[in-house]
Write an enzyme that holds these catalytic residues in place. Sequence first.
Site, PDB file in Angstrom:
ATOM      1  N   CYS A  42     141.700 -18.815  53.948  1.00 52.52           N
ATOM      2  CA  CYS A  42     141.885 -20.266  54.068  1.00 52.52           C
ATOM      3  C   CYS A  42     143.259 -20.699  53.564  1.00 52.52           C
ATOM      4  O   CYS A  42     143.751 -21.765  53.930  1.00 52.52           O
ATOM      5  CB  CYS A  42     140.772 -21.015  53.353  1.00 52.52           C
ATOM      6  SG  CYS A  42     140.499 -20.433  51.686  1.00 52.52           S
ATOM      7  N   ILE A 277     121.851   0.608  58.908  1.00 53.26           N
ATOM      8  CA  ILE A 277     123.132  -0.097  59.084  1.00 53.26           C
ATOM      9  C   ILE A 277     122.892  -1.607  59.055  1.00 53.26           C
ATOM     10  O   ILE A 277     122.113  -2.142  59.840  1.00 53.26           O
ATOM     11  CB  ILE A 277     123.819   0.305  60.409  1.00 53.26           C
ATOM     12  CG1 ILE A 277     123.982   1.834  60.490  1.00 53.26           C
ATOM     13  CG2 ILE A 277     125.171  -0.394  60.553  1.00 53.26           C
ATOM     14  CD1 ILE A 277     124.626   2.345  61.763  1.00 53.26           C
ATOM     15  N   GLY A 281     128.701 -11.476  58.445  1.00 47.34           N
ATOM     16  CA  GLY A 281     129.959 -12.201  58.639  1.00 47.34           C
ATOM     17  C   GLY A 281     130.218 -12.615  60.080  1.00 47.34           C
ATOM     18  O   GLY A 281     129.305 -12.832  60.873  1.00 47.34           O
TER      19      GLY A 281
HETATM   20  C1  LIG Z   1     143.775 -18.812  59.005  1.00 49.87           C
HETATM   21  C2  LIG Z   1     142.325 -18.831  58.676  1.00 49.87           C
HETATM   22  C3  LIG Z   1     141.822 -19.862  57.881  1.00 49.87           C
HETATM   23  C4  LIG Z   1     140.465 -19.908  57.585  1.00 49.87           C
HETATM   24  N1  LIG Z   1     140.008 -20.912  56.800  1.00 49.87           N
HETATM   25  C5  LIG Z   1     138.703 -20.957  56.465  1.00 49.87           C
HETATM   26  C6  LIG Z   1     138.200 -21.964  55.610  1.00 49.87           C
HETATM   27  O1  LIG Z   1     138.953 -22.831  55.133  1.00 49.87           O
HETATM   28  N2  LIG Z   1     136.865 -21.960  55.326  1.00 49.87           N
HETATM   29  C7  LIG Z   1     136.020 -21.010  55.828  1.00 49.87           C
HETATM   30  O2  LIG Z   1     134.811 -21.040  55.531  1.00 49.87           O
HETATM   31  N3  LIG Z   1     136.461 -20.043  56.643  1.00 49.87           N
HETATM   32  C8  LIG Z   1     137.777 -19.982  56.967  1.00 49.87           C
HETATM   33  N4  LIG Z   1     138.226 -18.990  57.790  1.00 49.87           N
HETATM   34  C9  LIG Z   1     137.256 -18.027  58.355  1.00 49.87           C
HETATM   35  C10 LIG Z   1     136.899 -16.941  57.336  1.00 49.87           C
HETATM   36  O3  LIG Z   1     138.082 -16.344  56.914  1.00 49.87           O
HETATM   37  C11 LIG Z   1     135.964 -15.933  57.983  1.00 49.87           C
HETATM   38  O4  LIG Z   1     134.825 -16.587  58.465  1.00 49.87           O
HETATM   39  C12 LIG Z   1     135.535 -14.844  56.993  1.00 49.87           C
HETATM   40  O5  LIG Z   1     136.660 -14.203  56.461  1.00 49.87           O
HETATM   41  C13 LIG Z   1     134.615 -13.851  57.669  1.00 49.87           C
HETATM   42  O6  LIG Z   1     134.343 -12.773  56.814  1.00 49.87           O
HETATM   43  P1  LIG Z   1     134.121 -11.305  57.386  1.00 49.87           P
HETATM   44  O7  LIG Z   1     133.869 -10.420  56.218  1.00 49.87           O
HETATM   45  O8  LIG Z   1     133.137 -11.352  58.497  1.00 49.87           O
HETATM   46  O9  LIG Z   1     135.509 -10.942  58.070  1.00 49.87           O
HETATM   47  P2  LIG Z   1     136.957 -10.881  57.426  1.00 49.87           P
HETATM   48  O10 LIG Z   1     137.022 -11.614  56.150  1.00 49.87           O
HETATM   49  O11 LIG Z   1     137.909 -11.286  58.508  1.00 49.87           O
HETATM   50  O12 LIG Z   1     137.138  -9.360  57.112  1.00 49.87           O
HETATM   51  C14 LIG Z   1     137.073  -8.380  58.115  1.00 49.87           C
HETATM   52  C15 LIG Z   1     137.945  -7.217  57.706  1.00 49.87           C
HETATM   53  O13 LIG Z   1     137.499  -6.054  58.375  1.00 49.87           O
HETATM   54  C16 LIG Z   1     138.611  -5.236  58.628  1.00 49.87           C
HETATM   55  N5  LIG Z   1     138.245  -4.307  59.696  1.00 49.87           N
HETATM   56  C17 LIG Z   1     137.897  -4.620  60.974  1.00 49.87           C
HETATM   57  N6  LIG Z   1     137.598  -3.492  61.658  1.00 49.87           N
HETATM   58  C18 LIG Z   1     137.759  -2.463  60.787  1.00 49.87           C
HETATM   59  C19 LIG Z   1     137.611  -1.051  60.913  1.00 49.87           C
HETATM   60  N7  LIG Z   1     137.215  -0.499  62.068  1.00 49.87           N
HETATM   61  N8  LIG Z   1     137.874  -0.274  59.833  1.00 49.87           N
HETATM   62  C20 LIG Z   1     138.277  -0.841  58.649  1.00 49.87           C
HETATM   63  N9  LIG Z   1     138.432  -2.170  58.488  1.00 49.87           N
HETATM   64  C21 LIG Z   1     138.167  -2.978  59.541  1.00 49.87           C
HETATM   65  C22 LIG Z   1     139.702  -6.211  59.021  1.00 49.87           C
HETATM   66  O14 LIG Z   1     140.990  -5.642  58.811  1.00 49.87           O
HETATM   67  C23 LIG Z   1     139.417  -7.392  58.089  1.00 49.87           C
HETATM   68  O15 LIG Z   1     140.244  -7.381  56.947  1.00 49.87           O
HETATM   69  C24 LIG Z   1     139.583 -18.902  58.096  1.00 49.87           C
HETATM   70  C25 LIG Z   1     140.098 -17.869  58.889  1.00 49.87           C
HETATM   71  C26 LIG Z   1     141.448 -17.827  59.168  1.00 49.87           C
HETATM   72  C27 LIG Z   1     141.985 -16.718  60.015  1.00 49.87           C
END
Ligand SMILES: Cc1cc2nc3c(=O)[nH]c(=O)nc-3n(C[C@H](O)[C@H](O)[C@H](O)COP(=O)(O)OP(=O)(O)OC[C@H]3O[C@@H](n4cnc5c(N)ncnc54)[C@H](O)[C@@H]3O)c2cc1C
Length: 373
Positions: A42, A277, A281
Site C-alpha cells: 500500500c 495444499i 490471498g
Molecule cells: C500498489 C499496490 C497498492 C495496494 N494497496 C492496498 C491497500 O491499500 N490496501 C489493501 O488491502 N490492499 C492493497 N493492495 C493489495 C494487496 O497488496 C494484496 O491484496 C495482498 O498483498 C495480497 O496478498 P498475497 O499474499 O495474496 O499476495 P502478495 O502480497 O502479492 O504476495 C505474493 C508473493 O508471491 C510471490 N510469488 C509468486 N509466485 C511465486 C513463485 N512461483 N515462487 C516464489 N514466489 C512467488 C510474489 O513474488 C509475491 O511477492 C495493493 C497492491 C498494490 C500492488
Amino acid sequence: MKIIIIGGVAGGATTAARIRRMDESVEIVLIERGAHISYANCGLPYYIGGVISEREKLFVQTVEKFSAQFNVDVRTESEVVSINRTNKTVSISRIDGSNYTEQYDKLVISTGAVPVRPPLPGIDIKGIFTLRNVPDTERVKEFVDQTKPQRAVVIGAGFIGLEMAENLHARGAEVSIVEMGSQVMAPIDFSMASLLHQHLTEKGVQLYLEQTVEGFERTHEGIKVQFKSGDSITTDIVILSIGVRPETHLAREANLAIGTTGGISVNEYLQTSDENIYAIGDAIEYPHPITKQPWLNYLAGPANRQGRIVADNLLGAKKTYEGSIGTAIAKVFDMTVAATGLSAKRLRQMDIDYRSVTLHPSSHAGTIPGRYR
Ligand SMILES: Cc1cc2nc3c(=O)[nH]c(=O)nc-3n(C[C@H](O)[C@H](O)[C@H](O)COP(=O)(O)OP(=O)(O)OC[C@H]3O[C@@H](n4cnc5c(N)ncnc54)[C@H](O)[C@@H]3O)c2cc1C
C-alpha cells in the site's frame, strides 16, 4: 512437520509468523521470488510520490530480522517452478539459475496476483508501466526522478490508479485518468463517484471516462495514447492499472481445481482440491457472503486473515473462513472514499432487493476547524 510457503509478502509472511507463534517445533520454509518479504504494497504509490521519502520505510521486515525473530528458513530470489503432488516436493529455481527440489508435508500457496497487461500495439514503449511490487516501483520512481514528466496518463481508475494519479500530481505532472467505465472506483455507486469526479477535476486532473485505449505510439511529442473513439492524448509517462488476475500458474500445472472466476478453488478451511495444499490471498476465489457467488478479492486484510486461519488449520485446528465483503478505504487528494459490501448497482445486477440512502453530512461539527464540506 515441514511446511513450505510459496510467496513471502502479505499472506505468506503472516502464515509463517502465526505458525511459529503457535508452535516452536514445526519446520517452516518461506520461498519468495523477489528480494523482499513482508513489505507494505500500500505504500508503493506514496514512495513514488515522495510522501514516503525513505525506501527503508517500505519494508515492514527484513529477511534477517524475520528469520531470526520467527526461526523461519526464508529463501528469497527463489521461484517455485513446479509442484509434484505425488512425491510432495516443489522444484525451486534460484536467481543464479541453479535448481533443486524440496520436500514438504504441507504446502501453502500465497502467490498473489499479476497486473493485466493487454497485448495492445505499442504496449512495450519505454515509459509505460504497471505497478505491483518493489522492482516495478523502483522502475517508475527512477523514470520520474530522471525524466521529471510534465504529463502523466493513468489508465484505469481503481484505487491504485487513483493513488498513482495523486502521487504523480504531487511530483508536478499534469495528470489524466482514462477509464473505460462511466465512473472512477467501480465498487461504489455513481452518486458517490460523482463527488470524486468533481474533486479530481478541482485538483486539475483530467478525466476521460467511457474511453477505451486501443494502443500507444511513440511520437516526437511523447507517448500518444490512442482511444477507440478516435481521440488521443500525448503524455510522458503511462501507468497501466486496469486490474490484476490471480497468479495460478503453479496450481494449474499441478492440476489443482481452479474456480469459475479463475482463482484457485478452496474449501471453507482454505484447503485446495489437494488436502495437503492450502491457498490464500489474491490467488484464490471464495464465495461472497452476500451473493454466495465465488469472487476475487484483492485486498491485504483478507489475505492476512486467511493466513492466520490456515496456520491454525495446519496445526490441527478446524477453523473456517467466513469470506470477505471487500471493505476498502482510499485517500483521494483531500477526500476519503470507502466501500463495504455491495453497491446498489451491483445489487440490481444480482436481482437482490435493497434500500439506498444518500446523505451529505459534514466530516465533523463546523465549530471545529478542518471540516470537509
Ligand atoms: C500498489 C499496490 C497498492 C495496494 N494497496 C492496498 C491497500 O491499500 N490496501 C489493501 O488491502 N490492499 C492493497 N493492495 C493489495 C494487496 O497488496 C494484496 O491484496 C495482498 O498483498 C495480497 O496478498 P498475497 O499474499 O495474496 O499476495 P502478495 O502480497 O502479492 O504476495 C505474493 C508473493 O508471491 C510471490 N510469488 C509468486 N509466485 C511465486 C513463485 N512461483 N515462487 C516464489 N514466489 C512467488 C510474489 O513474488 C509475491 O511477492 C495493493 C497492491 C498494490 C500492488
